[in-house]
Motif scaffolding. Structure first.
Motif, mmCIF file in Angstrom:
data_model
loop_
_atom_site.group_PDB
_atom_site.id
_atom_site.type_symbol
_atom_site.label_atom_id
_atom_site.label_comp_id
_atom_site.label_asym_id
_atom_site.label_seq_id
_atom_site.Cartn_x
_atom_site.Cartn_y
_atom_site.Cartn_z
ATOM 1 N N GLY A 161 29.226 44.203 0.545
ATOM 2 C CA GLY A 161 28.424 44.046 -0.656
ATOM 3 C C GLY A 161 27.887 45.332 -1.255
ATOM 4 N N GLU A 162 28.347 46.471 -0.739
ATOM 5 C CA GLU A 162 27.904 47.764 -1.255
ATOM 6 C C GLU A 162 29.109 48.659 -1.505
ATOM 7 O OE1 GLU A 162 24.898 49.724 1.011
ATOM 8 O OE2 GLU A 162 23.831 47.859 1.479
ATOM 9 N N ILE A 163 28.893 49.723 -2.286
ATOM 10 C CA ILE A 163 29.912 50.742 -2.498
ATOM 11 C C ILE A 163 29.520 51.972 -1.698
ATOM 12 C CG2 ILE A 163 31.005 52.273 -4.174
ATOM 13 C CD1 ILE A 163 31.918 49.392 -4.405
ATOM 14 N N ASP A 164 30.362 52.330 -0.750
ATOM 15 C CA ASP A 164 30.153 53.526 0.077
ATOM 16 C C ASP A 164 30.746 54.717 -0.673
ATOM 17 O OD1 ASP A 164 30.068 55.535 1.928
ATOM 18 O OD2 ASP A 164 31.121 54.443 3.508
ATOM 19 N N THR A 221 24.600 40.672 -6.434
ATOM 20 C CA THR A 221 25.373 40.929 -5.215
ATOM 21 C C THR A 221 25.305 39.743 -4.266
ATOM 22 O OG1 THR A 221 24.880 43.283 -5.433
ATOM 23 C CG2 THR A 221 25.672 42.531 -3.294
ATOM 24 N N ARG A 222 24.108 39.163 -4.144
ATOM 25 C CA ARG A 222 23.962 38.008 -3.250
ATOM 26 C C ARG A 222 24.672 36.780 -3.816
ATOM 27 N NH1 ARG A 222 20.602 39.295 1.320
ATOM 28 N NH2 ARG A 222 19.674 41.314 0.829
ATOM 29 N N LEU A 223 24.470 36.513 -5.095
ATOM 30 C CA LEU A 223 25.071 35.331 -5.699
ATOM 31 C C LEU A 223 26.593 35.395 -5.676
ATOM 32 C CD1 LEU A 223 22.762 34.855 -8.832
ATOM 33 C CD2 LEU A 223 22.638 33.665 -6.632
ATOM 34 N N TRP A 224 27.133 36.616 -5.688
ATOM 35 C CA TRP A 224 28.586 36.776 -5.723
ATOM 36 C C TRP A 224 29.248 36.240 -4.448
ATOM 37 C CZ3 TRP A 224 30.870 37.752 -10.147
ATOM 38 C CH2 TRP A 224 32.249 38.024 -10.158
ATOM 39 N N ASN A 225 28.483 36.154 -3.378
ATOM 40 C CA ASN A 225 29.030 35.634 -2.117
ATOM 41 C C ASN A 225 28.849 34.124 -1.979
ATOM 42 O OD1 ASN A 225 30.004 38.051 -0.964
ATOM 43 N ND2 ASN A 225 27.913 38.653 -0.442
ATOM 44 N N GLY A 256 23.796 51.013 -10.108
ATOM 45 C CA GLY A 256 23.656 49.650 -10.615
ATOM 46 C C GLY A 256 24.971 49.010 -11.012
ATOM 47 N N ASP A 257 26.061 49.796 -11.025
ATOM 48 C CA ASP A 257 27.372 49.211 -11.319
ATOM 49 C C ASP A 257 27.788 48.278 -10.184
ATOM 50 O OD1 ASP A 257 27.719 50.420 -13.751
ATOM 51 O OD2 ASP A 257 29.009 52.030 -13.012
ATOM 52 N N PHE A 258 28.469 47.234 -10.576
ATOM 53 C CA PHE A 258 28.983 46.264 -9.605
ATOM 54 C C PHE A 258 30.505 46.265 -9.734
ATOM 55 C CE2 PHE A 258 29.974 41.880 -8.185
ATOM 56 C CZ PHE A 258 29.322 41.887 -6.966
ATOM 57 N N PHE A 259 31.197 46.447 -8.610
ATOM 58 C CA PHE A 259 32.656 46.540 -8.630
ATOM 59 C C PHE A 259 33.258 45.396 -7.817
ATOM 60 C CE2 PHE A 259 31.372 50.902 -9.511
ATOM 61 C CZ PHE A 259 32.166 51.202 -10.605
ATOM 62 N N ARG A 291 36.049 40.231 -3.768
ATOM 63 C CA ARG A 291 34.757 40.582 -3.172
ATOM 64 C C ARG A 291 34.117 41.702 -3.991
ATOM 65 N NH1 ARG A 291 32.639 36.772 0.221
ATOM 66 N NH2 ARG A 291 34.289 35.901 1.524
ATOM 67 N N GLY A 292 32.779 41.710 -4.035
ATOM 68 C CA GLY A 292 32.086 42.675 -4.869
ATOM 69 C C GLY A 292 31.158 43.581 -4.097
ATOM 70 N N GLY A 293 30.835 44.738 -4.693
ATOM 71 C CA GLY A 293 29.929 45.685 -4.073
ATOM 72 C C GLY A 293 29.108 46.412 -5.125
#
Length: 489
Positions: free
Chosen positions: A287-290, A361-365, A312-315, A328-330
């Protein structure tokens, strides 16, 4: 005391003096051929059963020790296992029978304790050839003590297995707990709703539907002021006919309705040592971008400018070999150094005044999002893929903005508790693994079972084993000369 033995009444001997090697009776049968020979006889390989077949080579209890592909250098993994009854073995496992009726289980456990470094060869796939295997040193206690050692090991490991099974149940329950917490959040049952609070406090609030309409009107106004030609295209509204009812003040919205700017695919660039940084697909983790997962790409700063990553970008991943991971998103949680995103990721930029990025991020799962994505994913050459159109039509529950912070805080609190519990379970698994290794180590140091001076000396047992080995060798030679191969009995 015998050299290498933990006490004076044990003896050390070579592998070949203790275990009869029955490798010459193995017969490999490939998977295609086995499909033509369906049956109920287990077909075994290096580390366990790999199929079924219609006939058998052996009909007894035997020890199988991996010849290649076994985890020889991993101290916490088994290298040998027992088989019983009718069986067929391929040429990836050595087939062994203990001389003089000594307990196979005793030797199986001891083989799991051997240091195989001096005996295996190879790099990517380790192999234990028969010649060095024959010279592996093994310890021989008196026969009654072997049985006591096996009994003690089994007693300890049975209790340890019960503990491990309980830990597995806890781990599974924690996974269910996380899913139930997320489900409660999506359904508005995790925190007091804004509608409930405003009624109790006698004040007004902005429902999510009003917030959404305000945002959509503002977006249209910006488009009209931009001077663009043509007809403005309203974003698609969700089809709510088959969706569950939401709490008062909530509404359903599509990703397209919530976007602050259009979805955007990244760009594929070859690697270059002195180029501009670009993220790898592996940057998407939990759920994060490293941001540390990047390479240098063969493009300039000017070329990369349209694809720069912002906090704040979501990928979202465009493709994956597993349908469970496609889409899946991060979230980019920290301020990034100058880095761009690749064509394997789709940028989803939603205004933080509409939906908090951390809550997105949470709702995406959630199950409703995953169901939509997995339904829309298409497979090509074994890779599942989603496109921008699929993501635009993804439906999300939208709470009133004031309520989002409360939901997020409660999610983070409960998730923190689950994380701590999961870490404790993982630590206990590691402790159980170390204890399992310690039990076997103690067993073959002579510290796990009682030693009885009245037991027949191990030297006499070893003499009988060597005599049986000679007799077996003579029988094999006789059969070879007569040309009468027979099934093992």
């Amino acid at each position: 005391m015998n050299q290498g033995c933990p006490n004076s009444h044990w003896v050390a001997a070579d592998f070949e003096d203790i275990l009869e090697i029955l490798d010459c009776r193995r017969v490999p049968v490939n998977a295609e051929e086995r499909e033509k020979r369906p049956g109920k006889v287990p077909y075994y390989g290096a580390t366990g059963q790999v199929g079924w077949i219609d006939d058998y080579l052996f009909d007894e209890e035997l020890i199988l020790l991996g010849e290649d592909g076994a985890p020889f250098l991993q101290s916490d993994k088994s290298k040998a296992y027992l088989i019983r009854g009718k069986s067929w073995v391929n040429n990836h496992a050595h087939v062994l029978r203990a001389f003089c009726g000594t307990p196979n289980l005793f030797w199986k456990y001891q083989l799991d304790q051997v240091d195989y470094h001096p005996f295996v060869s190879g790099t990517t796939r380790l192999k234990l050839p028969q010649a060095p295997m024959r010279k592996i040193p093994l310890l021989v206690p008196p026969l009654p003590e072997q049985h006591r050692i096996v009994e003690a090991i089994e007693s300890y490991l049975t209790r340890l297995d019960a503990v491990t099974a309980a830990l597995e149940r806890v781990r599974a329950n924690l996974k269910l707990y996380r899913a139930s917490v997320l489900k409660a959040a999506v359904e508005g049952r995790l925190a007091p709703t804004e509608a409930e609070l405003t009624k109790a406090e006698g004040r007004d609030y902005e429902p999510a539907s009003v917030l959404l309409q305000r945002i959509l009107m503002e977006r249209r106004r910006r488009w009209e002021q931009s001077g663009k030609k043509g007809k403005y295209k309203e974003p698609a509204a969700p089809d709510t006919s088959n969706l569950p009812e939401l709490p008062e003040g909530w509404c359903w919205a599509t990703v397209e309705q919530l976007l602050d700017e259009p979805l955007s695919n990244g760009r594929s660039v070859p690697t270059s040592a002195d180029g501009f940084p670009v993220l790898r697909l592996t940057a998407l983790k939990n759920g994060e971008i490293d941001l540390g997962e990047h390479k240098n790409g063969a493009w300039s700063i000017a070329d990369a400018e349209p694809f720069l990553v912002k906090r704040g970008d979501f990928f979202v991943s465009r493709g994956n070999g597993s349908i469970r991971f496609v889409g899946r998103g991060g979230l980019v949680k920290s301020e990034p150094f100058p880095v761009a995103y690749p064509d394997t990721l789709i940028k989803v930029r939603i205004s933080p005044t509409v939906l908090l990025p951390e809550l997105l991020t949470r709702l995406w799962n959630s199950q409703i999002v995953r169901s939509h994505i997995e339904k829309k994913a298409k497979t090509t050459a074994g890779i599942y893929k989603v496109n921008q159109g699929d993501l635009e039509l993804t439906i999300l529950p939208l709470p009133p903005f004031q309520e989002q912070e409360r939901i997020l805080c409660e999610l983070e609190r409960l998730d923190s508790l689950a994380t701590m519990a999961t870490a404790q379970v993982s630590n206990n698994f590691k402790r159980a693994t170390r204890l399992r290794q310690a039990i076997l180590k103690w067993a073959f140091e002579g510290r796990l079972a009682d030693q009885d001076p009245n037991d027949e000396p191990a030297e006499k047992l070893l003499e009988r084993m060597r005599e049986e080995r000679k007799g077996s060798a003579l029988e094999k030679e006789s059969r070879r000369k007569k040309g009468r191969p027979r099934r093992a009995t």
